[in-house]
Design a protein around this motif. Structure first.
Motif: not given
Length: 468
Positions: A295-311
């Protein structure tokens, strides 16, 4: 007491280990097959950026305690020898640790030691991060060439943080040694005596499997803390809470602690992603799955994608044709290492979405340019941010905090800072005329945006070269 030490591999871990062992008084030869790298090291330079390392390399080389060579055979002639294996163990396509370089090195050592010094005693220390059971396999390889009375295998995992590796080696939280040989254990105590004498903790275990697993367990716990605080940061944005205040409060609980409770763009680097994948692979093969680590691996990958969408959200939902400056490319401050850096994932996504990118990092422009030549790499911050629509902070370099932001407001096209490290002072940025967007700090977000619609877009999206 000075000991004869050979370090096989002059990568990040090997170079720091060799230089620091020489610094505490041992006679060290670092061996590598890369003659170009050896030429750089022999001239007193180092191929990586690591604060304090070049000084001790130069000083100990001048004193004759530290040498660099491609001649493994000569290094193996010492009758009493401690040999550190510090070669890379990258991620294989299936997620496991690729141990081919390690076992090639061990097989070479076994053959040449047998030929060059058949009567001596060698302690082979596995410094590379390896899955549980690797040391037993190393033992078997050595046994095919050397009598068991002439060698011992020790697990001695490293816990070096890039950017402060010399400090970590010289003042460790703990030194972990796993071995079954009393003779080898006594030698390791002598080796690290200058550090143990300063009160640093030596953890000894007669099960090498425990020592091998300690490294992975440590990294999973630390990565989990980062993953959790990033998830809380996203929740804070939704409910109006402040993740910085949240982190400070929960970190005061001694059971939790303050370390790794800083929200950001996701973890990267040479250790956490690789080690988590290797641990999940190992656990799966043992039929003992680790769903939290997965879950930590998946959460980190998702968080990176969300940061791009935040921009994207801060730029009204579309970055096509927008000029964006990325400040910071290395995965953390204090290093030029871009391996699995959040900035690399972000650049790949923004380029796919049509953004026009400039970038600046004090030390990592060159390695990043090899991956993304289409990005405009600037020699200074002002050149990077000139006429851009947004500035994105990706690495917490101290110099970014100390910039003349009032002046920079006059050279950008749009005064917008998206601080994915919560590194800057939001009030100071606002006083200089910038709109500011942080992570998990909605009370400071004075740029009107809504990231929620973009979360669905982010799912499954990744074009990063490190995502495979």
């Amino acid at each position: 007491m000075m000991m004869n030490v050979c370090v096989l591999g002059t990568g990040y871990v090997g170079l720091v280990t060799g230089a620091c062992l020489a610094e505490i008084g041992h006679d060290v030869t670092c061996v590598d097959s890369d003659v170009d790298k050896l030429a750089v090291l022999t001239h007193g330079d180092i191929p990586i950026f690591e604060p304090g390392l070049q000084k001790i390399v130069q000083m100990n080389a001048e004193m004759g305690r530290l040498r660099f060579s491609d001649d493994l055979r000569s290094a193996l002639e010492a009758e009493e020898l401690v040999l550190f294996v510090a070669v890379g163990t990258p991620t294989a396509p299936d997620g496991s640790a690729d141990l081919s370089a390690l076992f090639n090195a061990v097989a070479t050592v076994a053959r040449q030691r047998s030929a060059r010094c058949p009567q001596g005693f060698m302690i082979l220390v596995v410094k590379s991060t390896v899955p549980v059971g690797t040391c037993k396999r190393v033992q078997a390889v050595l046994s095919s060439h050397l009598p068991g009375s002439q060698f011992a295998v020790v697990s001695n995992p490293e816990f070096l943080r890039e950017g402060c590796a010399v400090q970590d080696f010289m003042h460790p939280d703990r030194i972990v040694v796993g071995c079954t040989s009393p003779r080898a254990l006594m030698a390791m105590r002598r080796l690290y005596a200058p550090l143990i004498g300063r009160g640093h903790c030596l953890v000894e275990t007669d099960a090498v499997e425990t020592s091998e697993l300690i490294k992975y367990a440590s990294n999973v716990f630390l990565a989990t803390k980062i993953g959790l605080i990033n998830e809380f940061a996203r929740l804070c944005e939704a409910v109006g809470a402040d993740v910085v205040e949240l982190s400070r409060a929960i970190g005061l609980d001694h059971r939790i602690g303050v370390h790794c409770l800083v929200a950001g763009p996701g973890f990267g680097g040479s250790c956490f992603p690789k080690d988590l994948r290797a641990l999940v692979d190992l656990a799966g093969k043992q039929e003992r799955p680790m769903p939290i680590a997965e879950a930590v691996i998946a959460s980190n990958a998702e968080h990176k994608r969300i940061m791009a969408m935040k921009i994207c959200g801060a730029l009204d939902g579309d970055v096509q044709g927008m000029r964006i400056a990325i400040l910071g490319l290395s995965f953390k401050a204090g290093t030029d290492d871009i391996r699995e850096a959040p900035a690399i994932d972000l650049i790949a996504t923004l380029l796919d979405l049509g953004a026009i990118l400039s970038a600046y990092d004090p030390h990592a422009n060159t390695p990043a340019a090899r991956l993304f030549p289409e990005v405009d790499y600037a020699a200074c911050v002002e050149d990077a941010v000139s006429e851009v629509d947004a500035i994105v902070i990706m690495t917490e370099w101290a110099e970014f905090r100390d910039l003349d932001w009032e002046h920079l407001a006059s050279v950008v096209s749009q005064p917008l800072v998206i601080d994915l490290r919560n590194h800057l002072d939001p009030e100071r940025l606002a006083s200089c005329g910038f709109d500011y967007v942080g992570v998990g700090r909605p009370k400071f977000n004075n740029a009107a945006y809504d990231a929620v619609p973009f979360l669905a877009i982010s799912k499954g999206q990744s074009s990063s070269p490190s995502a495979a």
